[in-house]
Design a protein around this motif. Structure first.
Motif, PDB file in Angstrom:
ATOM      1  N   SER A   1      66.161 -20.127  17.975  1.00  0.00           N
ATOM      2  CA  SER A   1      66.485 -19.379  16.751  1.00  0.00           C
ATOM      3  C   SER A   1      66.032 -20.256  15.587  1.00  0.00           C
ATOM      4  O   SER A   1      65.432 -21.316  15.811  1.00  0.00           O
ATOM      5  CB  SER A   1      67.999 -19.125  16.653  1.00  0.00           C
ATOM      6  OG  SER A   1      68.679 -20.366  16.424  1.00  0.00           O
TER       7      SER A   1
ATOM      8  N   ASP B   1      72.775 -10.370  28.206  1.00  0.00           N
ATOM      9  CA  ASP B   1      72.707  -8.946  27.840  1.00  0.00           C
ATOM     10  C   ASP B   1      72.790  -8.073  29.085  1.00  0.00           C
ATOM     11  O   ASP B   1      73.480  -7.047  29.117  1.00  0.00           O
ATOM     12  CB  ASP B   1      71.410  -8.647  27.081  1.00  0.00           C
ATOM     13  CG  ASP B   1      71.362  -9.337  25.710  1.00  0.00           C
ATOM     14  OD1 ASP B   1      70.245  -9.545  25.201  1.00  0.00           O
ATOM     15  OD2 ASP B   1      72.440  -9.694  25.184  1.00  0.00           O
TER      16      ASP B   1
ATOM     17  N   ASP C   1      68.177  -3.729  24.360  1.00  0.00           N
ATOM     18  CA  ASP C   1      67.377  -4.630  23.519  1.00  0.00           C
ATOM     19  C   ASP C   1      67.915  -4.776  22.106  1.00  0.00           C
ATOM     20  O   ASP C   1      67.231  -5.307  21.226  1.00  0.00           O
ATOM     21  CB  ASP C   1      65.936  -4.118  23.459  1.00  0.00           C
ATOM     22  CG  ASP C   1      65.834  -2.726  22.823  1.00  0.00           C
ATOM     23  OD1 ASP C   1      64.786  -2.429  22.234  1.00  0.00           O
ATOM     24  OD2 ASP C   1      66.818  -1.953  22.936  1.00  0.00           O
ATOM     25  N   GLU C   2      69.150  -4.332  21.857  1.00  0.00           N
ATOM     26  CA  GLU C   2      69.665  -4.380  20.476  1.00  0.00           C
ATOM     27  C   GLU C   2      69.717  -5.829  19.965  1.00  0.00           C
ATOM     28  O   GLU C   2      69.168  -6.158  18.913  1.00  0.00           O
ATOM     29  CB  GLU C   2      71.062  -3.752  20.401  1.00  0.00           C
ATOM     30  CG  GLU C   2      71.617  -3.722  18.982  1.00  0.00           C
ATOM     31  CD  GLU C   2      73.035  -3.107  18.932  1.00  0.00           C
ATOM     32  OE1 GLU C   2      73.459  -2.507  19.944  1.00  0.00           O
ATOM     33  OE2 GLU C   2      73.698  -3.242  17.883  1.00  0.00           O
ATOM     34  N   ARG C   3      70.306  -6.741  20.745  1.00  0.00           N
ATOM     35  CA  ARG C   3      70.416  -8.143  20.307  1.00  0.00           C
ATOM     36  C   ARG C   3      69.035  -8.803  20.307  1.00  0.00           C
ATOM     37  O   ARG C   3      68.704  -9.610  19.435  1.00  0.00           O
ATOM     38  CB  ARG C   3      71.359  -8.890  21.254  1.00  0.00           C
ATOM     39  CG  ARG C   3      72.082 -10.057  20.620  1.00  0.00           C
ATOM     40  CD  ARG C   3      73.342 -10.375  21.424  1.00  0.00           C
ATOM     41  NE  ARG C   3      73.020 -10.865  22.758  1.00  0.00           N
ATOM     42  CZ  ARG C   3      72.893 -12.159  23.072  1.00  0.00           C
ATOM     43  NH1 ARG C   3      73.032 -13.080  22.126  1.00  0.00           N
ATOM     44  NH2 ARG C   3      72.604 -12.555  24.302  1.00  0.00           N
TER      45      ARG C   3
ATOM     46  N   TYR D   1      63.175 -15.644  22.737  1.00  0.00           N
ATOM     47  CA  TYR D   1      64.557 -15.192  22.970  1.00  0.00           C
ATOM     48  C   TYR D   1      64.944 -15.766  24.328  1.00  0.00           C
ATOM     49  O   TYR D   1      64.306 -15.465  25.339  1.00  0.00           O
ATOM     50  CB  TYR D   1      64.597 -13.665  23.004  1.00  0.00           C
ATOM     51  CG  TYR D   1      65.970 -13.011  23.073  1.00  0.00           C
ATOM     52  CD1 TYR D   1      66.378 -12.340  24.222  1.00  0.00           C
ATOM     53  CD2 TYR D   1      66.840 -13.023  21.980  1.00  0.00           C
ATOM     54  CE1 TYR D   1      67.628 -11.707  24.286  1.00  0.00           C
ATOM     55  CE2 TYR D   1      68.082 -12.396  22.038  1.00  0.00           C
ATOM     56  CZ  TYR D   1      68.465 -11.738  23.193  1.00  0.00           C
ATOM     57  OH  TYR D   1      69.703 -11.111  23.247  1.00  0.00           O
TER      58      TYR D   1
ATOM     59  N   ALA E   1      67.390  -7.856  17.228  1.00  0.00           N
ATOM     60  CA  ALA E   1      68.044  -8.448  16.051  1.00  0.00           C
ATOM     61  C   ALA E   1      67.817  -9.954  15.974  1.00  0.00           C
ATOM     62  O   ALA E   1      67.604 -10.505  14.893  1.00  0.00           O
ATOM     63  CB  ALA E   1      69.541  -8.142  16.095  1.00  0.00           C
ATOM     64  N   GLU E   2      67.857 -10.626  17.146  1.00  0.00           N
ATOM     65  CA  GLU E   2      67.849 -12.099  17.126  1.00  0.00           C
ATOM     66  C   GLU E   2      66.539 -12.715  17.621  1.00  0.00           C
ATOM     67  O   GLU E   2      66.269 -13.881  17.372  1.00  0.00           O
ATOM     68  CB  GLU E   2      69.008 -12.621  17.989  1.00  0.00           C
ATOM     69  CG  GLU E   2      70.383 -12.198  17.480  1.00  0.00           C
ATOM     70  CD  GLU E   2      71.498 -12.598  18.450  1.00  0.00           C
ATOM     71  OE1 GLU E   2      72.589 -12.003  18.367  1.00  0.00           O
ATOM     72  OE2 GLU E   2      71.265 -13.477  19.305  1.00  0.00           O
TER      73      GLU E   2
ATOM     74  N   GLU F   1      70.009 -15.545  27.055  1.00  0.00           N
ATOM     75  CA  GLU F   1      70.407 -14.363  26.270  1.00  0.00           C
ATOM     76  C   GLU F   1      70.052 -13.078  27.018  1.00  0.00           C
ATOM     77  O   GLU F   1      70.831 -12.129  27.045  1.00  0.00           O
ATOM     78  CB  GLU F   1      69.744 -14.393  24.898  1.00  0.00           C
ATOM     79  CG  GLU F   1      69.937 -15.688  24.106  1.00  0.00           C
ATOM     80  CD  GLU F   1      71.355 -16.233  24.177  1.00  0.00           C
ATOM     81  OE1 GLU F   1      71.512 -17.464  24.359  1.00  0.00           O
ATOM     82  OE2 GLU F   1      72.317 -15.449  24.084  1.00  0.00           O
TER      83      GLU F   1
END
Ligand code: FAS
Ligand code: PHB
Length: 389
Positions: free
Chosen positions: A214, A107, A62-64, A99, A67-68, A103
């Motif tokens: 975004s 991931d 879940d890092e991106r 999200y 972040a996004e 994406e």
């Protein structure tokens, strides 16, 4: 090849299940018809419920997303000049995250090699056999060569048009379907969103949705008759229609720009029961479809996978067959509640061709009630953020 679980389909359901099983030490392999680029090229869901976010976090993927992803504390229902904000954060203590499904899939796809999750792309003629035994198998061809995978279980994560659901005998199958008399024309453009939260609009000309990927990429939809062809919809025509349907305030904040993707998707409500037969479990769109109005499709795939991973892990790691036996009932209980919500919101926010003045009056009365009732807003909010799993 021999494995414990053969997973058909490398969309979000198949990849999420593969990672969850791998993380628990259950041997599995994912078999996908398309190429990775083709899978990533499909523009679909955009709103994640907490269950989907939690599963990505549990996998450490879940890092991106953190972040996004855009955390959204509310969304809006527009009806002419009126804008009704559903404050999901205050009403439920939860939020949703914007999200894109692309994406999430990226991931999951990118992490597969490092985590030892085998994904076979370009598998043709995938077929399922002996699901009523303890030794089912999958056949397919790869670069023209016939292949076979023997497994203890097969997970059908192959979407609405895949082969797995069709392997369940008609004698035990029950299907429920409603096909809607319109589709959603979606446009993706690298322009800033017209609003920081989603707007679902019911206008006399039809439905519109203002969403985003975004702060610099927007996703919009309008409903169109099923006879429409995307080649008849220039970008300008789409932007003009969106400006009218979303209303003057949204239109004033709307930035136009060239589409990077546009397509028309049909809408249906569909449920297939049972979601398990013998050694075959169905997850995601292989078992059910919802109209995207409630942003449930991807998130239902996630809850199915949550239940399926639990059941399969208990089978292999604890020799416990109860969760496998209970999988279909458990998954369907949540599926049907999401089907209800998606159908209800679709009926509320779209103009159906056969509707008359009474049906329109009911929509206005329902929106009046929602605008004036915390209880009504709470009901919508708890469904939108996702009912408990
Ligand atoms: P998927 O369909 O994503 O994945 C199935 C995979 O199986 C695919 O990669 C496919 O190539 C593969 N496959 C199929 N047949 C095969 C075979 N014979 N052999 C091997 N592999 C095979 N949901 C929302 O929440 N919001 C939205 O806005 C939204 N918009 C959508 C728009 C469209 C056009 C569509 C079709 C769906 C939309 N959805 C939306 C729902 C969508 O997001 C699904 O719920 C989600 O993709 C479900 O994921 P999976 O169950 O993995 O199915
Ligand atoms: C999207 O951003 O694609 C989206 C968001 C909410 C929906 C449907 C689609 O209900």
């Amino acid at each position: 090849m021999k494995t414990q679980v053969a997973i058909i389909g490398a969309g979000p359901a198949g990849l999420l299940l593969g990672h969850l099983l791998k993380a628990e030490g259950v041997d599995c392999v994912v078999i996908e018809r398309q190429t990775p680029d083709y899978v990533l090229g499909r523009i679909r869901a955009g709103v994640l419920e907490q269950i989907t976010v939690d599963l990505m976090a549990r996998l450490g993927l879940d890092e991106r997303l953190r972040a996004e992803g855009l955390v959204e504390e509310g969304f809006n229902l527009a009806d002419g000049e009126r804008l009704i904000r559903i404050d999901v954060a205050n009403l439920t203590g939860q939020t949703v995250v914007v999200y894109g499904q692309t994406e999430i899939t990226k991931d999951l796809m990118d992490a597969a090699p490092a985590r030892g999750l085998p994904v076979i792309y370009g598998a043709e003629d995938v077929a399922v056999f002996d699901i009523e035994t303890d030794a089912p198998y999958v056949t397919y061809t790869l670069d023209g060569a016939p292949q076979r995978i023997d497994a203890r279980f097969i997970a059908g994560c192959d979407g609405f048009h895949g082969p797995s659901r069709k392997a369940i005998p008609a004698s035990v199958a029950r299907e429920y379907e409603r096909v809607y008399p319109f589709g959603w024309l979606g446009i993706l453009a690298d322009v800033p969103p017209c609003n920081h939260e989603l707007i679902y609009a019911n206008h006399q000309r039809g439905f519109a949705l203002a969403s985003m990927r975004s702060h610099t990429r927007s996703r919009y939809y309008i409903d169109v008759p099923l006879t429409e062809k995307i080649e008849d919809w220039s970008d300008d025509r789409i932007w003009d229609e969106l400006a009218i349907r979303l209303g003057p305030d949204a239109a004033a904040n709307m930035t136009r720009g060239p589409s990077i993707e546009k397509s028309i998707a049909p809408l249906r409500s569909y449920v297939f029961e049972p979601m398990r037969h013998g050694s075959l479990l169905l997850c995601g769109d292989a078992a059910h479809i919802v109209p995207p109005t409630g942003a449930k499709g991807l998130n239902l795939a996630a809850s199915d996978v949550h239940y399926a991973a639990h059941a399969l892990t208990h089978y292999f790691k604890r020799a416990d067959n109860d969760a496998i036996a209970g999988y279909s009932a458990k998954a369907l209980a949540r599926v049907w509640k999401s089907e209800r919500f998606s159908w209800t919101l679709t009926k509320l926010m779209h103009r159906f061709p056969d509707d008359g003045p009474f049906e329109r009056a009911m929509q206005v009365a329902e929106l009046d009630y929602i605008a004036s009732s915390t209880a009504a807003q709470m009901s919508i909010a708890e469904n939108y953020v996702g009912l408990p799993v």
